[in-house]
Design a protein around this motif. Structure first.
Motif, PDB file in Angstrom:
ATOM      1  N   GLU A 182      24.616  21.106 -34.609  1.00 57.99           N
ATOM      2  CA  GLU A 182      25.620  20.979 -33.553  1.00 57.99           C
ATOM      3  C   GLU A 182      25.704  22.290 -32.784  1.00 57.99           C
ATOM      4  OE1 GLU A 182      30.341  20.900 -33.761  1.00 57.99           O
ATOM      5  OE2 GLU A 182      29.481  18.991 -34.453  1.00 57.99           O
ATOM      6  N   VAL A 183      25.719  22.203 -31.448  1.00 59.89           N
ATOM      7  CA  VAL A 183      25.781  23.395 -30.608  1.00 59.89           C
ATOM      8  C   VAL A 183      27.028  23.343 -29.742  1.00 59.89           C
ATOM      9  CG1 VAL A 183      23.282  23.658 -30.571  1.00 59.89           C
ATOM     10  CG2 VAL A 183      24.388  22.379 -28.763  1.00 59.89           C
ATOM     11  N   ALA A 184      27.531  24.532 -29.390  1.00 61.69           N
ATOM     12  CA  ALA A 184      28.776  24.639 -28.633  1.00 61.69           C
ATOM     13  C   ALA A 184      28.501  24.594 -27.137  1.00 61.69           C
ATOM     14  CB  ALA A 184      29.495  25.926 -29.009  1.00 61.69           C
ATOM     15  N   MET A 185      27.946  23.459 -26.671  1.00 67.01           N
ATOM     16  CA  MET A 185      27.685  23.267 -25.245  1.00 67.01           C
ATOM     17  C   MET A 185      27.509  21.776 -24.990  1.00 67.01           C
ATOM     18  SD  MET A 185      24.737  25.002 -22.801  1.00 67.01           S
ATOM     19  CE  MET A 185      25.404  26.654 -23.052  1.00 67.01           C
ATOM     20  N   SER A 186      28.013  21.298 -23.869  1.00 68.82           N
ATOM     21  CA  SER A 186      27.867  19.884 -23.548  1.00 68.82           C
ATOM     22  C   SER A 186      26.409  19.552 -23.280  1.00 68.82           C
ATOM     23  CB  SER A 186      28.710  19.530 -22.323  1.00 68.82           C
ATOM     24  OG  SER A 186      28.201  20.186 -21.167  1.00 68.82           O
ATOM     25  N   ALA A 187      26.042  18.299 -23.481  1.00 69.56           N
ATOM     26  CA  ALA A 187      24.651  17.888 -23.310  1.00 69.56           C
ATOM     27  C   ALA A 187      24.186  18.078 -21.874  1.00 69.56           C
ATOM     28  CB  ALA A 187      24.488  16.434 -23.745  1.00 69.56           C
ATOM     29  N   THR A 188      25.054  17.778 -20.907  1.00 73.14           N
ATOM     30  CA  THR A 188      24.671  17.917 -19.499  1.00 73.14           C
ATOM     31  C   THR A 188      24.367  19.366 -19.154  1.00 73.14           C
ATOM     32  OG1 THR A 188      26.126  16.062 -18.955  1.00 73.14           O
ATOM     33  CG2 THR A 188      25.372  17.433 -17.137  1.00 73.14           C
ATOM     34  N   HIS A 189      25.244  20.263 -19.570  1.00 71.09           N
ATOM     35  CA  HIS A 189      25.035  21.680 -19.284  1.00 71.09           C
ATOM     36  C   HIS A 189      23.803  22.204 -20.016  1.00 71.09           C
ATOM     37  CE1 HIS A 189      27.042  25.920 -18.901  1.00 71.09           C
ATOM     38  NE2 HIS A 189      25.911  25.819 -18.228  1.00 71.09           N
ATOM     39  N   LEU A 190      23.604  21.766 -21.241  1.00 72.56           N
ATOM     40  CA  LEU A 190      22.484  22.259 -22.038  1.00 72.56           C
ATOM     41  C   LEU A 190      21.148  21.835 -21.448  1.00 72.56           C
ATOM     42  CD1 LEU A 190      21.470  23.745 -24.509  1.00 72.56           C
ATOM     43  CD2 LEU A 190      21.817  21.673 -25.860  1.00 72.56           C
ATOM     44  N   ILE A 191      21.017  20.581 -21.047  1.00 74.17           N
ATOM     45  CA  ILE A 191      19.733  20.132 -20.487  1.00 74.17           C
ATOM     46  C   ILE A 191      19.447  20.835 -19.162  1.00 74.17           C
ATOM     47  CG2 ILE A 191      20.641  18.131 -19.236  1.00 74.17           C
ATOM     48  CD1 ILE A 191      17.324  18.325 -21.199  1.00 74.17           C
ATOM     49  N   GLU A 192      20.496  21.148 -18.395  1.00 72.93           N
ATOM     50  CA  GLU A 192      20.299  21.885 -17.145  1.00 72.93           C
ATOM     51  C   GLU A 192      19.726  23.270 -17.418  1.00 72.93           C
ATOM     52  OE1 GLU A 192      24.089  21.944 -15.263  1.00 72.93           O
ATOM     53  OE2 GLU A 192      23.944  19.885 -14.491  1.00 72.93           O
ATOM     54  N   MET A 193      20.154  23.902 -18.504  1.00 77.13           N
ATOM     55  CA  MET A 193      19.628  25.220 -18.842  1.00 77.13           C
ATOM     56  C   MET A 193      18.203  25.137 -19.386  1.00 77.13           C
ATOM     57  SD  MET A 193      22.876  27.246 -20.509  1.00 77.13           S
ATOM     58  CE  MET A 193      22.038  28.816 -20.329  1.00 77.13           C
ATOM     59  N   LEU A 194      17.922  24.108 -20.169  1.00 79.37           N
ATOM     60  CA  LEU A 194      16.599  24.009 -20.791  1.00 79.37           C
ATOM     61  C   LEU A 194      15.499  23.684 -19.794  1.00 79.37           C
ATOM     62  CD1 LEU A 194      17.396  22.165 -24.158  1.00 79.37           C
ATOM     63  CD2 LEU A 194      17.200  24.613 -23.713  1.00 79.37           C
ATOM     64  N   VAL A 195      15.813  22.953 -18.717  1.00 79.27           N
ATOM     65  CA  VAL A 195      14.772  22.594 -17.744  1.00 79.27           C
ATOM     66  C   VAL A 195      14.560  23.687 -16.711  1.00 79.27           C
ATOM     67  CG1 VAL A 195      15.143  20.119 -18.047  1.00 79.27           C
ATOM     68  CG2 VAL A 195      16.414  21.336 -16.273  1.00 79.27           C
ATOM     69  N   ASP A 196      15.449  24.668 -16.650  1.00 78.66           N
ATOM     70  CA  ASP A 196      15.285  25.822 -15.767  1.00 78.66           C
ATOM     71  C   ASP A 196      14.483  26.882 -16.530  1.00 78.66           C
ATOM     72  OD1 ASP A 196      15.702  28.397 -14.541  1.00 78.66           O
ATOM     73  OD2 ASP A 196      17.343  27.524 -13.400  1.00 78.66           O
ATOM     74  N   LEU A 242      19.347  28.460 -30.753  1.00 79.97           N
ATOM     75  CA  LEU A 242      20.118  27.714 -29.762  1.00 79.97           C
ATOM     76  C   LEU A 242      21.602  27.722 -30.110  1.00 79.97           C
ATOM     77  CD1 LEU A 242      19.921  25.926 -27.232  1.00 79.97           C
ATOM     78  CD2 LEU A 242      19.669  23.955 -28.744  1.00 79.97           C
ATOM     79  N   GLN A 243      21.936  27.534 -31.366  1.00 75.97           N
ATOM     80  CA  GLN A 243      23.343  27.554 -31.780  1.00 75.97           C
ATOM     81  C   GLN A 243      23.973  28.918 -31.512  1.00 75.97           C
ATOM     82  OE1 GLN A 243      22.656  26.314 -35.876  1.00 75.97           O
ATOM     83  NE2 GLN A 243      23.628  24.338 -35.510  1.00 75.97           N
ATOM     84  N   ARG A 244      23.241  29.974 -31.865  1.00 75.33           N
ATOM     85  CA  ARG A 244      23.792  31.320 -31.685  1.00 75.33           C
ATOM     86  C   ARG A 244      23.972  31.656 -30.206  1.00 75.33           C
ATOM     87  NH1 ARG A 244      20.978  35.778 -31.050  1.00 75.33           N
ATOM     88  NH2 ARG A 244      19.086  34.871 -31.945  1.00 75.33           N
ATOM     89  N   MET A 245      22.997  31.297 -29.362  1.00 73.13           N
ATOM     90  CA  MET A 245      23.078  31.636 -27.944  1.00 73.13           C
ATOM     91  C   MET A 245      24.110  30.782 -27.212  1.00 73.13           C
ATOM     92  SD  MET A 245      21.163  34.214 -27.653  1.00 73.13           S
ATOM     93  CE  MET A 245      21.226  34.376 -25.868  1.00 73.13           C
ATOM     94  N   CYS A 246      24.271  29.524 -27.597  1.00 75.28           N
ATOM     95  CA  CYS A 246      25.312  28.693 -26.987  1.00 75.28           C
ATOM     96  C   CYS A 246      26.698  29.206 -27.364  1.00 75.28           C
ATOM     97  CB  CYS A 246      25.146  27.236 -27.417  1.00 75.28           C
ATOM     98  SG  CYS A 246      23.759  26.385 -26.639  1.00 75.28           S
ATOM     99  N   GLU A 247      26.843  29.657 -28.602  1.00 76.60           N
ATOM    100  CA  GLU A 247      28.108  30.250 -29.021  1.00 76.60           C
ATOM    101  C   GLU A 247      28.356  31.547 -28.256  1.00 76.60           C
ATOM    102  OE1 GLU A 247      30.112  30.600 -33.327  1.00 76.60           O
ATOM    103  OE2 GLU A 247      28.485  32.045 -33.009  1.00 76.60           O
ATOM    104  N   ARG A 248      27.313  32.329 -28.049  1.00 73.21           N
ATOM    105  CA  ARG A 248      27.428  33.568 -27.271  1.00 73.21           C
ATOM    106  C   ARG A 248      27.865  33.266 -25.847  1.00 73.21           C
ATOM    107  NH1 ARG A 248      24.920  37.443 -24.068  1.00 73.21           N
ATOM    108  NH2 ARG A 248      24.715  39.542 -24.998  1.00 73.21           N
ATOM    109  N   PHE A 249      27.288  32.217 -25.257  1.00 73.86           N
ATOM    110  CA  PHE A 249      27.652  31.811 -23.899  1.00 73.86           C
ATOM    111  C   PHE A 249      29.118  31.405 -23.833  1.00 73.86           C
ATOM    112  CE2 PHE A 249      28.130  28.600 -20.583  1.00 73.86           C
ATOM    113  CZ  PHE A 249      27.589  29.242 -19.488  1.00 73.86           C
TER     114      PHE A 249
END
Length: 677
Positions: A255-269, A409-416
């Motif tokens: 589980e990561v601390a970021m919504s799926a929409t926001h996360l996929i936007e970051m991963l495709v950039d 991914l978990q650590r960086m989403c938490e950092r964000f």
């Protein structure tokens, strides 16, 4: 196939007890299963006499023998049907997109007798492209030889006509030479077909557990592909054709601390992709955008270089297709698969890394969080190029496995989330020194640039090795000399040095030691044994060790010099990265001034488990991830030498200085930890 068939085919027999009204299960022994499997390979349909013979030999009832063969035939039939279904689905998709491609070709059809470019012109263009590629390859080889000769002997060499000094990696040089324009020579229909087939395979790998995946017995929660079952469903040829090539596969979720929409936007950039995995991805480039949604998703041709932990770990480079697609209102999938479009241009060096369908599926849950399942599946040939210190760790699929991607991914989403004030920071007397959220975010961005810069240069591809006689526990020292490659570093020549060693302590023990500001004088050679003063802390995660620190060292006549440090720890390892920072520059970053021009020259420590199995009290093998056994520590320093031209004497003096510095630091660390090898 239902789960009961899977269990029976694995050796469980189901009996009905009419007196108790319950079902009882009998598990066959390993020897019984092996003999049944051997007999099945010769005769899938044994008659009554053969079943009686097996019953006597194995000590089983004839009904158990009969049921085992029935279940085994059902299992094999289901596997074959699934393979046929996948093949038909891929063929259907291929025909569909081939049809679309034909329509596109027909729209751009032209008559050869008109004023269009004919076949001869096309052949000339291709031949010219091949010559340019060959010329660039020769230039690259020449530049590497010149750089090595100049850096380590101090004797200047005449530049090759028409060339510029290069500081980029070979793969990146190749990209800048050959991919500045569109990839017009790549057959888009083949790319689309490959992407669709990869997506189908990836979804099947996610859907099926047994018999494709099995849990590693020595590492609870880590799943690996069962090769015979995989090859039966997805038959394909080897892509790395060497005797030392091996497969790596793993699956993990979290589980990561970021919504799926926001996360996929970051991963495709591609730029944000590199930012969110700074300790894994050192270079990433989009070569061509094939599709922006016309066929139901984003389709890119990409290049990526990955490297972790130490100069002793071999980097991995991939040219691949990335296909991202929304498959449900709250579910997205991102799939990468290697595609050898480079060999369409020239006879290139055989690849050492090949990526089978890998990636992640992201499912939105609630409260701005999402669940991510990651699959990594590659074929590599890096065992001999990886130092023996890290060989167990790398060859055990722990280095670049799915768990590392999920943990990072978990650590960086938490950092964000912490940088944007989405999570309340822990109470600490030094947390309020930098009061504004904007000021904290600016310092966090500056610190991330420091961490990214550190891991980019950690590969040290043109290093000079000073080996240690005891290479099993200490690698010796690697030294590399380079010229700074941008305004984010001091302008001039920089010497870097790194060493890796094994220590009989857990990663948590080492992390706490290096993070303890009261004990810094025990290992920091530059502090001359004097204590440091913590000035400010900024939390980057819920773990108290995940934070950014501003430290004031005791340096006579340098009261305006600070140290910016970021420490982080997760389930696989830890890192403590720091860099000297001018007080005025740090204050300007806090105020929101442009921090991209602040020069940073980071040094630091990288800690990981050693990947070796240790013996528990009962004699069973256990993974060192549990904290038993030891850890691998990498110590890396960078020192600015000069702005002008290097001389032989200055070059050798700088190498000797950094070698002495890192050797002295290692001795201090061992002494402080009371370890004597």
């Amino acid at each position: 196939m239902d789960s009961s068939n899977g269990r029976n085919g694995s050796g469980d027999e189901e009996n009905y007890n009419s007196r108790e009204g319950k079902k009882q299960y009998h598990r066959h022994t390993t020897e019984q299963i092996q003999q049944l499997e051997a007999f099945y390979s010769e005769c899938p349909h044994p008659d009554k006499n053969q079943r009686q013979q097996l019953s006597r030999e194995l000590g089983l009832d004839q009904k158990q023998i009969k049921f085992w063969f029935q279940n085994k035939r059902t299992q094999i039939k289901a596997l074959n049907e699934r393979a046929d279904n996948n093949s038909l689905r891929s063929e259907n998709e291929r025909i569909h997109f081939e049809n679309l491609s034909m329509h596109e070709v027909l729209k751009n059809a032209f008559c050869p007798s008109c004023n269009s470019s004919g076949v001869c012109e096309e052949e000339k263009r291709q031949n010219l492209q091949r010559l340019r590629i060959e010329n660039a390859r020769l230039k690259e080889e020449y530049e590497r030889a010149v750089n090595f000769f100049t850096n380590y002997t101090g004797n200047p060499a005449l530049p090759f006509a028409g060339t510029e000094p290069s500081t980029s990696a070979p793969g990146q040089q190749y990209l800048s030479q050959h991919w500045s324009t569109s990839v017009t020579h790549v057959d888009k229909s083949v790319v689309i077909e490959t992407a669709v087939a990869a997506l189908n395979e990836f979804m099947e790998l996610l859907r099926v557990n047994e018999p494709l995946w099995f849990e590693a017995p020595s590492d609870h929660g880590r799943y690996t592909l069962r090769r015979d079952s995989y090859d039966m469903i997805f038959p394909k040829s080897n892509q790395v054709n060497t005797s030392s090539a091996r497969f790596e596969s793993s699956k993990d979720s979290g589980e990561v601390a970021m919504s799926a929409t926001h996360l996929i936007e970051m991963l495709v950039d591609v730029n944000k992709w590199k930012e969110i995995f700074p300790t894994i991805v050192t270079k990433a480039t989009t070569l061509e955008v094939i599709d922006t949604g016309i066929f139901g998703g984003l389709l890119h041709l990409m290049y990526q270089k990955m490297h972790i932990l130490s100069p002793l770990v071999a980097p991995r480079e991939f040219f691949f297709i990335r296909y991202s697609r929304q498959i449900h209102s709250s579910t997205w999938v991102l799939v990468d698969v290697s595609y050898d479009f480079i060999t369409q241009l020239q006879d290139s060096v055989p690849t050492r890394s090949w990526r089978f369908p890998s990636g992640c599926i992201i499912q939105d849950i609630s409260n701005g969080k999402s669940t991510v399942t990651w699959i990594e599946h590659v074929q590599v040939n890096d065992k001999l190029s990886t130092h023996r210190l890290y060989r167990d760790f790398v060859c055990g699929s722990q280095a670049y496995g799915a768990k590392r991607w999920i943990s990072t991914l978990q650590r960086m989403c938490e950092r964000f989330a912490f940088s944007n004030g989405l999570i309340a920071t822990p109470t600490n007397e030094l947390e309020g020194v930098i009061e504004s959220l904007e000021g904290k975010r600016n310092v966090m961005n500056l610190s991330q640039r420091m961490v990214t810069s550190f891991f980019e240069v950690l590969c040290m591809s043109d290093k000079l090795d000073f080996p240690n006689p005891s290479e099993y526990q200490n690698s010796g020292v690697c030294v590399a000399l380079r010229k700074s490659d941008g305004p984010h570093q001091p302008d001039g020549f920089i010497v870097g040095a790194a060493t890796s060693l094994w220590l009989p302590f857990s990663k948590e023990h080492l992390f706490n030691f290096f993070q303890d500001e009261k004990r810094r004088a025990q290992w920091d050679v530059l502090s001359n044994g004097n204590p440091v003063i913590p000035v400010a802390h900024i939390s980057t995660g819920t773990h108290p060790g995940n934070r950014i620190s501003v430290i004031q060292p005791f340096v006579p006549k340098e009261n305006k010099m600070l140290v910016l440090q970021e420490s982080s720890i997760d389930s696989l390892g830890a890192a403590i990265i720091y860099a000297p920072m001018d007080l005025k520059a740090l204050l300007s970053a806090v105020k929101g001034d442009d921090a991209t021009k602040i020069p940073i020259l980071p040094s630091g420590f990288v800690i990981s488990t050693d990947g070796r199995a240790s013996r528990g009290s009962n004699g069973a093998s256990t993974s060192s991830n549990t904290g038993s056994g030891g850890s691998l520590l990498t110590v890396a320093f960078q020192i600015f030498i000069c702005r002008s031209q290097l001389t032989t004497q200055l070059n050798m003096e700088s190498v000797a200085t950094v070698h002495t510095l890192i050797s002295s630091t290692v001795k201090k660390i061992k002494a402080a930890l009371d370890y004597h090898d």
